[in-house]
Design a protein around this motif. Structure first.
Motif, PDB file in Angstrom:
ATOM      1  N   PHE A 114       0.822  -1.235  -0.108  1.00 45.36           N
ATOM      2  CA  PHE A 114       0.026   0.203  -0.075  1.00 45.36           C
ATOM      3  C   PHE A 114       0.803   1.304   0.032  1.00 45.36           C
TER       4      PHE A 114
ATOM      5  N   TYR B  28      -0.058   5.225   1.353  1.00 45.26           N
ATOM      6  CA  TYR B  28      -0.646   6.202   2.118  1.00 45.26           C
ATOM      7  C   TYR B  28      -0.070   7.522   1.952  1.00 45.26           C
TER       8      TYR B  28
ATOM      9  N   GLN C  62      -0.037  11.356   4.347  1.00 44.30           N
ATOM     10  CA  GLN C  62      -0.591  11.926   5.374  1.00 44.30           C
ATOM     11  C   GLN C  62      -0.210  13.482   5.343  1.00 44.30           C
TER      12      GLN C  62
ATOM     13  N   GLY D  11      -3.191  15.250   9.196  1.00 41.29           N
ATOM     14  CA  GLY D  11      -2.854  14.069  10.202  1.00 41.29           C
ATOM     15  C   GLY D  11      -3.579  12.843   9.698  1.00 41.29           C
ATOM     16  N   GLU D  12      -4.457  12.878   8.652  1.00 40.29           N
ATOM     17  CA  GLU D  12      -5.331  11.950   8.472  1.00 40.29           C
ATOM     18  C   GLU D  12      -4.708  11.115   7.333  1.00 40.29           C
ATOM     19  N   LEU D  13      -4.751   9.702   7.412  1.00 41.89           N
ATOM     20  CA  LEU D  13      -3.973   8.939   6.538  1.00 41.89           C
ATOM     21  C   LEU D  13      -5.053   8.793   5.147  1.00 41.89           C
TER      22      LEU D  13
ATOM     23  N   PHE E 141       3.861   7.287   3.261  1.00 41.67           N
ATOM     24  CA  PHE E 141       4.036   5.948   3.874  1.00 41.67           C
ATOM     25  C   PHE E 141       3.815   4.802   2.981  1.00 41.67           C
TER      26      PHE E 141
ATOM     27  N   SER F  72       0.812  -5.814   4.235  1.00 40.53           N
ATOM     28  CA  SER F  72       0.017  -6.786   4.882  1.00 40.53           C
ATOM     29  C   SER F  72      -0.082  -8.080   4.476  1.00 40.53           C
TER      30      SER F  72
ATOM     31  N   ASN G 159      -3.416  -6.414   9.488  1.00 38.67           N
ATOM     32  CA  ASN G 159      -2.684  -5.524  10.061  1.00 38.67           C
ATOM     33  C   ASN G 159      -1.343  -4.816   9.132  1.00 38.67           C
ATOM     34  N   LEU G 160      -1.452  -3.677   9.107  1.00 41.57           N
ATOM     35  CA  LEU G 160      -0.755  -2.992   8.067  1.00 41.57           C
ATOM     36  C   LEU G 160       0.737  -2.660   8.763  1.00 41.57           C
TER      37      LEU G 160
ATOM     38  N   PHE H  27       3.693  -0.441   8.409  1.00 41.74           N
ATOM     39  CA  PHE H  27       4.261   0.808   7.910  1.00 41.74           C
ATOM     40  C   PHE H  27       5.651   0.975   7.831  1.00 41.74           C
ATOM     41  N   GLY H  28       6.424   1.790   6.969  1.00 39.48           N
ATOM     42  CA  GLY H  28       7.535   2.063   6.847  1.00 39.48           C
ATOM     43  C   GLY H  28       7.838   3.602   7.772  1.00 39.48           C
ATOM     44  N   LYS H  29       8.700   4.097   7.811  1.00 39.26           N
ATOM     45  CA  LYS H  29       8.972   5.388   8.519  1.00 39.26           C
ATOM     46  C   LYS H  29       8.398   6.546   7.843  1.00 39.26           C
TER      47      LYS H  29
END
Lengths: 115, 117
Positions: free
Chosen positions: B35, B37, B39, B43-45, B91, B95, B104-105, B107-109
Motif C-alpha cells: 500500500f 498512504y 498523510q 494528520g489523516e491517512l 507511507f 500486509s 494488520n498494516l 508501515f515504513g517510517k
C-alpha cells in the motif's frame, strides 16, 4: 458517507495520569484497528477487533493499555498510568473485514502529549 | 519477519519536477499486499493504492504511478509534475494475506515530501 470519528483531537496530561480515547468507525465496518504513531515514525498496530472480539493485541502494552469494543461498534482505548513515551498520535481505522483485500479508512487521530 | 524500509527521510523538490519515493519490503509470505498512504499536515491517512503480490503490473493514476518489482522487493511511487498540494508524508505499508492477523498494516517510517513553488 461519514468517516471514522475520533475524540478528543488533542489531549495533554501529566505522567502517571489516565486518559481515554474514543473511536466511532464507519457504519457497517466489522473490523476496527488502533494504531500508535510516534513522531517521525509510521503507525504501529496496537490492537485489532473483529466485531467485539480481539484478533490481535500482541503489540499492546497490556500493563498500562486497555481497549474495548462493546457491542461491536464504538471503541475506547485507555492508558493508565501514562508514561512520557506514550506521547504520540493514536489513530483509529476501520474496514469492512479484517483482510488486506479491503481498504482501511483512518480517522483524524488523537494527539496525546504526556508531560 | 515483515519489514518496510523507506530510506528517504525527506525530499524537497520544486514544483513541476518529477519525484520518486522508494519503498523496499521484506516478507516470507507468498501472498501479501502493498500500500501507499498520504498523510497531509491535517494528520489523516489517505489511501492511495493497494497492490497484491501476484499483480506486478505497473499502475498509473493521473500524475501518480507505481512500479512494483518482486525481484528487488520494491514498490516505488512516482509523482510526475509535482504540485505544492503534493506536500505531505508518504507511507508505504505491507500486509500479509494469511494467518490470524490479516489486515494488520506494517508501515515504513515515511518520506516527507516538500514541494516548493
Amino acid at each position: 458517507e461519514a468517516g471514522v470519528a475520533q475524540s478528543p483531537r488533542y489531549k495533554i496530561i501529566e505522567k502517571r495520569q489516565s486518559v481515554a480515547f474514543w473511536c466511532n468507525p464507519i457504519s457497517g465496518h466489522a473490523t476496527l484497528y488502533w494504531y500508535q504513531q510516534i513522531l517521525g515514525q509510521g503507525p504501529k498496530l496496537l490492537i485489532q477487533f473483529q466485531n467485539n472480539g480481539v484478533v490481535d493485541d500482541s503489540q499492546l502494552p497490556k500493563d498500562r493499555f486497555s481497549a474495548e469494543r462493546l457491542k461491536g461498534v464504538d471503541s475506547t482505548l485507555k492508558i493508565q498510568p501514562a508514561k512520557l513515551e506514550d506521547s504520540a498520535v493514536y489513530l483509529c481505522a476501520s474496514s469492512l473485514e479484517g483482510t488486506p483485500r479491503v481498504e482501511q479508512f483512518f480517522g483524524p487521530g488523537t494527539r496525546l502529549t504526556v508531560l | 519477519a515483515q519489514k518496510v524500509t523507506q530510506a528517504q527521510t525527506e525530499i524537497s523538490v520544486v514544483e513541476k519536477e518529477d519525484v520518486t519515493l522508494d519503498c523496499v519490503y521484506e516478507t516470507r509470505d507468498t501472498t501479501y499486499y502493498l500500500f501507499w498512504y498520504k498523510q497531509p499536515p491535517s494528520g489523516e491517512l489517505v489511501f492511495l493504492i493497494r497492490r497484491n503480490s501476484f499483480d506486478e503490473q505497473n499502475e498509473i493514476s493521473g500524475r501518480y504511478s507505481w512500479n512494483f518489482q518482486k525481484s528487488t522487493s520494491s514498490f516505488n511511487f512516482t509523482i510526475t509534475a509535482s504540485q505544492v498540494v503534493d506536500s505531505a508524508v508518504y507511507f508505504c505499508a505491507l500486509s500479509e494475506a494469511e494467518g490470524g492477523s490479516q489486515g494488520n498494516l506494517i508501515f515504513g517510517k515515511g518520506t516527507k515530501l516538500s514541494v516548493k513553488p
